[in-house]
Write a protein that holds these residues in place. Structure first.
Motif, PDB file in Angstrom:
ATOM      1  N   ASN A  26      41.989  19.846  34.024  1.00 23.53           N
ATOM      2  CA  ASN A  26      42.051  19.458  35.226  1.00 23.53           C
ATOM      3  C   ASN A  26      42.004  20.613  35.996  1.00 23.53           C
ATOM      4  N   ALA A  27      42.231  22.069  35.927  1.00 23.97           N
ATOM      5  CA  ALA A  27      42.256  23.080  36.929  1.00 23.97           C
ATOM      6  C   ALA A  27      40.614  23.093  36.954  1.00 23.97           C
ATOM      7  N   ARG A  28      39.835  23.076  35.884  1.00 20.76           N
ATOM      8  CA  ARG A  28      38.519  23.339  36.116  1.00 20.76           C
ATOM      9  C   ARG A  28      37.790  22.419  36.918  1.00 20.76           C
ATOM     10  N   VAL A  29      38.303  21.228  36.660  1.00 20.25           N
ATOM     11  CA  VAL A  29      37.623  20.171  37.469  1.00 20.25           C
ATOM     12  C   VAL A  29      38.013  20.267  38.964  1.00 20.25           C
ATOM     13  N   ASN A  30      39.399  20.508  39.147  1.00 23.45           N
ATOM     14  CA  ASN A  30      39.850  21.005  40.704  1.00 23.45           C
ATOM     15  C   ASN A  30      38.959  21.908  41.214  1.00 23.45           C
ATOM     16  N   ASP A  31      38.691  22.922  40.442  1.00 23.14           N
ATOM     17  CA  ASP A  31      37.894  24.049  41.205  1.00 23.14           C
ATOM     18  C   ASP A  31      36.619  23.603  41.357  1.00 23.14           C
ATOM     19  N   THR A  32      36.093  22.712  40.594  1.00 22.80           N
ATOM     20  CA  THR A  32      34.561  22.256  40.724  1.00 22.80           C
ATOM     21  C   THR A  32      34.518  21.477  41.940  1.00 22.80           C
ATOM     22  N   VAL A  33      35.565  20.642  42.200  1.00 21.04           N
ATOM     23  CA  VAL A  33      35.334  19.747  43.345  1.00 21.04           C
ATOM     24  C   VAL A  33      35.556  20.732  44.635  1.00 21.04           C
ATOM     25  N   PHE A  34      36.662  21.682  44.569  1.00 22.51           N
ATOM     26  CA  PHE A  34      36.747  22.470  45.538  1.00 22.51           C
ATOM     27  C   PHE A  34      35.644  23.488  45.894  1.00 22.51           C
ATOM     28  N   GLN A  35      34.912  23.999  45.031  1.00 19.50           N
ATOM     29  CA  GLN A  35      33.525  24.660  45.048  1.00 19.50           C
ATOM     30  C   GLN A  35      32.367  23.848  45.931  1.00 19.50           C
ATOM     31  N   PHE A  36      32.219  22.446  45.390  1.00 14.73           N
ATOM     32  CA  PHE A  36      31.147  21.990  45.699  1.00 14.73           C
ATOM     33  C   PHE A  36      31.395  21.451  47.284  1.00 14.73           C
TER      34      PHE A  36
ATOM     35  N   ALA B  47      41.854  26.282  47.346  1.00 14.79           N
ATOM     36  CA  ALA B  47      41.239  26.809  48.426  1.00 14.79           C
ATOM     37  C   ALA B  47      41.134  28.281  48.379  1.00 14.79           C
ATOM     38  N   SER B  48      41.849  29.195  47.608  1.00 15.49           N
ATOM     39  CA  SER B  48      41.587  30.574  47.422  1.00 15.49           C
ATOM     40  C   SER B  48      40.330  30.746  46.682  1.00 15.49           C
ATOM     41  N   ASN B  49      40.162  29.748  45.544  1.00 15.27           N
ATOM     42  CA  ASN B  49      38.804  30.128  44.853  1.00 15.27           C
ATOM     43  C   ASN B  49      37.582  29.932  45.287  1.00 15.27           C
ATOM     44  N   SER B  50      37.707  28.939  46.538  1.00 13.91           N
ATOM     45  CA  SER B  50      36.452  28.568  47.253  1.00 13.91           C
ATOM     46  C   SER B  50      36.219  29.289  48.394  1.00 13.91           C
ATOM     47  N   LEU B  51      37.051  30.180  48.980  1.00 18.04           N
ATOM     48  CA  LEU B  51      36.921  30.729  50.149  1.00 18.04           C
ATOM     49  C   LEU B  51      35.516  31.620  50.304  1.00 18.04           C
ATOM     50  N   GLY B  52      35.235  32.540  49.342  1.00 19.53           N
ATOM     51  CA  GLY B  52      33.899  33.416  49.218  1.00 19.53           C
ATOM     52  C   GLY B  52      32.737  32.256  49.070  1.00 19.53           C
ATOM     53  N   THR B  53      32.701  31.160  48.511  1.00 18.80           N
ATOM     54  CA  THR B  53      31.622  30.078  48.627  1.00 18.80           C
ATOM     55  C   THR B  53      31.487  29.771  50.020  1.00 18.80           C
ATOM     56  N   PHE B  54      32.612  29.395  50.751  1.00 22.39           N
ATOM     57  CA  PHE B  54      32.539  28.772  52.060  1.00 22.39           C
ATOM     58  C   PHE B  54      32.094  29.655  52.976  1.00 22.39           C
ATOM     59  N   VAL B  55      32.493  31.185  53.000  1.00 21.31           N
ATOM     60  CA  VAL B  55      31.904  32.174  53.701  1.00 21.31           C
ATOM     61  C   VAL B  55      30.476  32.409  53.728  1.00 21.31           C
ATOM     62  N   LEU B  56      29.965  32.344  52.333  1.00 25.24           N
ATOM     63  CA  LEU B  56      28.717  32.516  51.995  1.00 25.24           C
ATOM     64  C   LEU B  56      27.721  31.482  52.584  1.00 25.24           C
ATOM     65  N   PHE B  57      27.998  30.210  52.537  1.00 23.14           N
ATOM     66  CA  PHE B  57      27.293  29.287  53.004  1.00 23.14           C
ATOM     67  C   PHE B  57      27.341  29.179  54.453  1.00 23.14           C
ATOM     68  N   TRP B  58      28.585  29.449  55.105  1.00 28.42           N
ATOM     69  CA  TRP B  58      28.777  29.358  56.569  1.00 28.42           C
ATOM     70  C   TRP B  58      27.827  30.228  57.285  1.00 28.42           C
TER      71      TRP B  58
END
Length: 108
Positions: free
Chosen positions: A20-30, A87-98
């Protein structure tokens, strides 16, 4: 508590919790990629971009909790694993694409 006044224990399978944690991380990353692209295209800078990130992550977390029919205790030990870890795991991805899409659309 049950009807007879005894406390019922909920048993959670560690493998299913990890899945469930992996799926949640995948959803937030995408969705952080999507929100970073949108934020960059719209031209948000500085605190407006981070406010967009926070609002979007609250929306994503609420959507995940709604998908769980507001019974998160069967899938996650606590709500912070949905909101804070996602949110904390996807912050770097957000900043990169932003920054990538801001530069593509507004600087070049």
């Amino acid at each position: 508590m049950s009807a007879d006044g005894k406390k019922q224990l909920t048993f959670l399978d560690p493998e299913k919790l990890a899945n469930n944690a992996r799926v949640n991380d995948t959803v937030f990353q995408f969705l952080s990629i999507v929100s970073g692209v949108v934020c960059g295209i719209l031209g948000f800078t500085d605190l407006a971009g981070f406010a967009f990130f926070l609002v979007f992550n609250v929306f994503i977390g609420a959507a995940v909790v709604a998908k769980l029919k507001f019974q998160h205790v069967h899938f996650f030990p606590s709500l912070d694993l949905i909101f804070v870890n996602g949110a904390s795991n996807s912050l770097g991805t957000f900043v990169l694409f932003w920054t990538l899409f801001y530069n593509i659309c507004h600087l070049f």
